[in-house]
Design a protein around this motif. Structure first.
Motif, PDB file in Angstrom:
ATOM      1  N   VAL A   1      10.124  25.617  17.601  1.00  0.00           N
ATOM      2  CA  VAL A   1       9.329  26.741  18.108  1.00  0.00           C
ATOM      3  C   VAL A   1       8.436  26.287  19.260  1.00  0.00           C
ATOM      4  O   VAL A   1       8.276  26.995  20.262  1.00  0.00           O
ATOM      5  CB  VAL A   1       8.489  27.363  16.970  1.00  0.00           C
ATOM      6  CG1 VAL A   1       7.444  28.323  17.522  1.00  0.00           C
ATOM      7  CG2 VAL A   1       9.398  28.087  15.992  1.00  0.00           C
ATOM      8  N   MET A   2       7.868  25.066  19.148  1.00  0.00           N
ATOM      9  CA  MET A   2       7.028  24.530  20.222  1.00  0.00           C
ATOM     10  C   MET A   2       7.815  24.432  21.534  1.00  0.00           C
ATOM     11  O   MET A   2       7.342  24.835  22.599  1.00  0.00           O
ATOM     12  CB  MET A   2       6.496  23.152  19.834  1.00  0.00           C
ATOM     13  CG  MET A   2       5.575  22.530  20.871  1.00  0.00           C
ATOM     14  SD  MET A   2       5.130  20.832  20.449  1.00  0.00           S
ATOM     15  CE  MET A   2       6.664  19.977  20.786  1.00  0.00           C
ATOM     16  N   VAL A   3       9.048  23.909  21.439  1.00  0.00           N
ATOM     17  CA  VAL A   3       9.883  23.774  22.641  1.00  0.00           C
ATOM     18  C   VAL A   3      10.229  25.139  23.220  1.00  0.00           C
ATOM     19  O   VAL A   3      10.107  25.380  24.427  1.00  0.00           O
ATOM     20  CB  VAL A   3      11.177  22.989  22.315  1.00  0.00           C
ATOM     21  CG1 VAL A   3      12.145  23.040  23.493  1.00  0.00           C
ATOM     22  CG2 VAL A   3      10.847  21.543  21.975  1.00  0.00           C
ATOM     23  N   PHE A   4      10.638  26.081  22.355  1.00  0.00           N
ATOM     24  CA  PHE A   4      11.160  27.349  22.860  1.00  0.00           C
ATOM     25  C   PHE A   4      10.060  28.297  23.332  1.00  0.00           C
ATOM     26  O   PHE A   4      10.297  29.097  24.232  1.00  0.00           O
ATOM     27  CB  PHE A   4      12.048  28.015  21.791  1.00  0.00           C
ATOM     28  CG  PHE A   4      13.438  27.465  21.766  1.00  0.00           C
ATOM     29  CD1 PHE A   4      14.450  28.072  22.485  1.00  0.00           C
ATOM     30  CD2 PHE A   4      13.735  26.320  21.052  1.00  0.00           C
ATOM     31  CE1 PHE A   4      15.741  27.559  22.485  1.00  0.00           C
ATOM     32  CE2 PHE A   4      15.018  25.800  21.043  1.00  0.00           C
ATOM     33  CZ  PHE A   4      16.026  26.419  21.759  1.00  0.00           C
ATOM     34  N   ILE A   5       8.858  28.195  22.759  1.00  0.00           N
ATOM     35  CA  ILE A   5       7.777  29.061  23.255  1.00  0.00           C
ATOM     36  C   ILE A   5       7.359  28.599  24.652  1.00  0.00           C
ATOM     37  O   ILE A   5       7.024  29.409  25.520  1.00  0.00           O
ATOM     38  CB  ILE A   5       6.574  29.081  22.273  1.00  0.00           C
ATOM     39  CG1 ILE A   5       5.669  30.275  22.570  1.00  0.00           C
ATOM     40  CG2 ILE A   5       5.773  27.810  22.317  1.00  0.00           C
ATOM     41  CD1 ILE A   5       6.248  31.590  22.187  1.00  0.00           C
ATOM     42  N   ILE A   6       7.407  27.277  24.882  1.00  0.00           N
ATOM     43  CA  ILE A   6       7.147  26.765  26.234  1.00  0.00           C
ATOM     44  C   ILE A   6       8.270  27.196  27.175  1.00  0.00           C
ATOM     45  O   ILE A   6       8.036  27.560  28.337  1.00  0.00           O
ATOM     46  CB  ILE A   6       7.005  25.229  26.220  1.00  0.00           C
ATOM     47  CG1 ILE A   6       5.759  24.827  25.425  1.00  0.00           C
ATOM     48  CG2 ILE A   6       6.908  24.671  27.639  1.00  0.00           C
ATOM     49  CD1 ILE A   6       5.616  23.340  25.206  1.00  0.00           C
ATOM     50  N   LEU A   7       9.505  27.185  26.672  1.00  0.00           N
ATOM     51  CA  LEU A   7      10.654  27.603  27.486  1.00  0.00           C
ATOM     52  C   LEU A   7      10.524  29.069  27.902  1.00  0.00           C
ATOM     53  O   LEU A   7      10.841  29.428  29.051  1.00  0.00           O
ATOM     54  CB  LEU A   7      11.940  27.387  26.685  1.00  0.00           C
ATOM     55  CG  LEU A   7      13.255  27.813  27.338  1.00  0.00           C
ATOM     56  CD1 LEU A   7      13.439  27.134  28.683  1.00  0.00           C
ATOM     57  CD2 LEU A   7      14.425  27.505  26.424  1.00  0.00           C
ATOM     58  N   ILE A   8      10.039  29.918  27.010  1.00  0.00           N
ATOM     59  CA  ILE A   8       9.849  31.336  27.354  1.00  0.00           C
ATOM     60  C   ILE A   8       8.792  31.474  28.450  1.00  0.00           C
ATOM     61  O   ILE A   8       8.956  32.231  29.412  1.00  0.00           O
ATOM     62  CB  ILE A   8       9.462  32.139  26.094  1.00  0.00           C
ATOM     63  CG1 ILE A   8      10.674  32.259  25.162  1.00  0.00           C
ATOM     64  CG2 ILE A   8       8.950  33.528  26.471  1.00  0.00           C
ATOM     65  CD1 ILE A   8      10.355  32.838  23.798  1.00  0.00           C
ATOM     66  N   GLY A   9       7.683  30.730  28.310  1.00  0.00           N
ATOM     67  CA  GLY A   9       6.656  30.743  29.358  1.00  0.00           C
ATOM     68  C   GLY A   9       7.207  30.243  30.684  1.00  0.00           C
ATOM     69  O   GLY A   9       6.914  30.803  31.749  1.00  0.00           O
ATOM     70  N   ALA A  10       8.029  29.165  30.622  1.00  0.00           N
ATOM     71  CA  ALA A  10       8.620  28.624  31.846  1.00  0.00           C
ATOM     72  C   ALA A  10       9.592  29.614  32.482  1.00  0.00           C
ATOM     73  O   ALA A  10       9.721  29.680  33.712  1.00  0.00           O
ATOM     74  CB  ALA A  10       9.339  27.312  31.537  1.00  0.00           C
TER      75      ALA A  10
END
Length: 435
Positions: free
Chosen positions: A284-293
């Protein structure tokens, strides 16, 4: 000007310590509303769904699961004990065993936090008790624990392949030679250190090694070495042989790690619950950053930021290699302050179009970026490996020990990075040969 303000605002807020994922998404949405108006909320979901449908990114939770499950199996502890006695007769043998075990764990897990914590708990007290220099001990453990960032299967390589739109399998193959070169350089440094300062890296007494080689020695060595190798061969062998894609191989690895934990009689409902919770948290940490990116990339490209950047660089008459050197320096400096995930998702979408325009081999660039990002785990003040190790280190280990101990290994990493930069064949030869 809007693209420049977007980038500067984001960078300043990150340096001030605001949460990365929400800063990326929040700043991008505010700038996007000024630029696109309410139409932004029609565009953004499409981009997010497109990212989440990326087949390659399914491998991220699977590789994380594999690493966390292997940590729970106890295989790492047995492997470290076996390697310690195997190299114990040499000066610096304990440090050499840490490097070798770090390499094997990197090839079978790729999760830095788990590797550093495991080796810090098991080997750091033993090294200090035997009279090892605290600088050599802490530096070796922190550096060896981060090998999972460059040795496949590496989450960094999966994310880079996705962002740069190049084959993750090719990136995995490309990483083999540079990563082995890095491991070899670590070993050479430890041997030289042990020759120059033998009192700071003593050998294990012969009686202790003889006691370890008692009844059941070969059975213990078999379990220590063969079980991790089964996992490495099942994952990397399937990818390199062209049998499976990285995502499929990640599924095989997750399944094999579960079987190995069951074989070690460590698999139960409590362990399974812990593994699932930790895997979910990291994913979730990786993918929430990916959504922001993704939001950042949409707005930055929407205001013509990528086009402006290409024009700016072309008008500055920078040669392709001068631009590459500038990018490498920027990533190295950024690694002092922000995490590798943010660097990948913020910087790479911006600079990849420039490399494409210059017709530079993206596979080579990806390998250079990966090796550069590995240093972000080691460089103070925000080196995550240093935080992990300090958290499990004995009270007598100070922050100064960690910072001074890691300097030689950072220098080694930069030298190997320069070798790959000046000799691209180190990264590109094996993929071409396998094709």
């Amino acid at each position: 000007m809007i693209a420049l303000l977007l980038f500067l605002t984001l960078f300043i807020l990150l340096l001030l310590g605001f949460p990365v994922a929400f800063t990326l998404a929040g700043v991008s949405i505010i700038f996007g509303l000024f630029t696109f108006g309410l139409e932004l909320f029609n565009l953004l979901p499409l981009r997010i769904y497109g990212t989440m449908n990326n087949y390659v990114l399914i491998s991220v939770p699977l590789f994380v699961y594999m690493g966390v499950m292997l940590e729970k199996s106890g295989i790492a502890e047995r492997l470290l004990n076996a390697m310690t006695m195997f190299f114990g007769g040499l000066r610096g043998g304990l440090a050499l065993s840490v490097v070798i075990v770090g390499t094997l764990l990197a090839a079978s897990t790729g999760v830095v936090g788990a590797t550093v914590v495991t080796m810090g708990l098991l080997s750091l007290p033993a090294m200090l008790a035997r009279g090892y220099s605290p600088y050599l001990a802490t530096g070796t453990i922190a550096a060896s624990g981060t090998l999972g960032q460059v040795i496949p299967p590496s989450v960094i390589l999966v994310l880079l392949g996705s962002v740069m739109n190049i084959s993750v399998g090719d990136l995995f193959v490309s990483a083999v030679v540079p990563s082995l070169l890095l491991v070899f350089a670590y070993i050479v440094y430890i041997i030289v250190f042990s020759i120059i300062r033998p009192e700071a890296a003593p050998a294990i007494p012969a009686e202790e090694r003889a006691a370890f080689k008692g009844d059941g020695f070969y059975g213990r060595m078999f379990r220590a070495f063969v079980l991790p190798m089964i996992l490495v061969v099942s994952v990397l062998g399937a990818i390199f042989a062209g049998i499976a894609s990285p995502t499929e191989a990640a599924g095989v690895g997750a399944f094999m790690a579960t079987l190995l934990t069951a074989y070690e009689r460590k698999l139960n409902l409590k362990v399974l619950r812990e593994v699932m919770a930790e895997t979910t948290h990291l994913t979730v940490m990786v993918f929430i950053i990916l959504i922001g990116a993704t939001a950042f990339g949409l707005v930055f490209r929407g205001v013509g930021g990528d086009h402006d950047l290409v024009q700016l660089i072309e008008s500055s008459n920078l040669s392709p290699y001068a631009f590459l050197a500038f990018v490498m320096l920027g990533i190295f400096i950024a690694g002092f302050f922000i995490d590798f995930i943010e660097i990948i998702f913020i910087f790479m979408p911006v600079i990849v179009p420039v490399f494409v325009r210059y017709q530079i081999d993206l596979l080579w660039v990806g390998m250079l970026v990966c090796m550069n990002l590995q240093t972000s785990f080691l460089t103070p003040p925000f080196g995550f490996s240093l935080f992990y190790l300090k958290g499990v280190a004995p009270p007598q280990i100070t922050t100064q020990h960690l910072y001074r101990g890691i300097i030689p290994f950072i220098v080694i990493q930069l030298l190997v990075l320069l070798a790959v930069a000046f000799y691209p064949e180190l990264a590109t030869w094996l993929p071409k040969a396998l094709r």
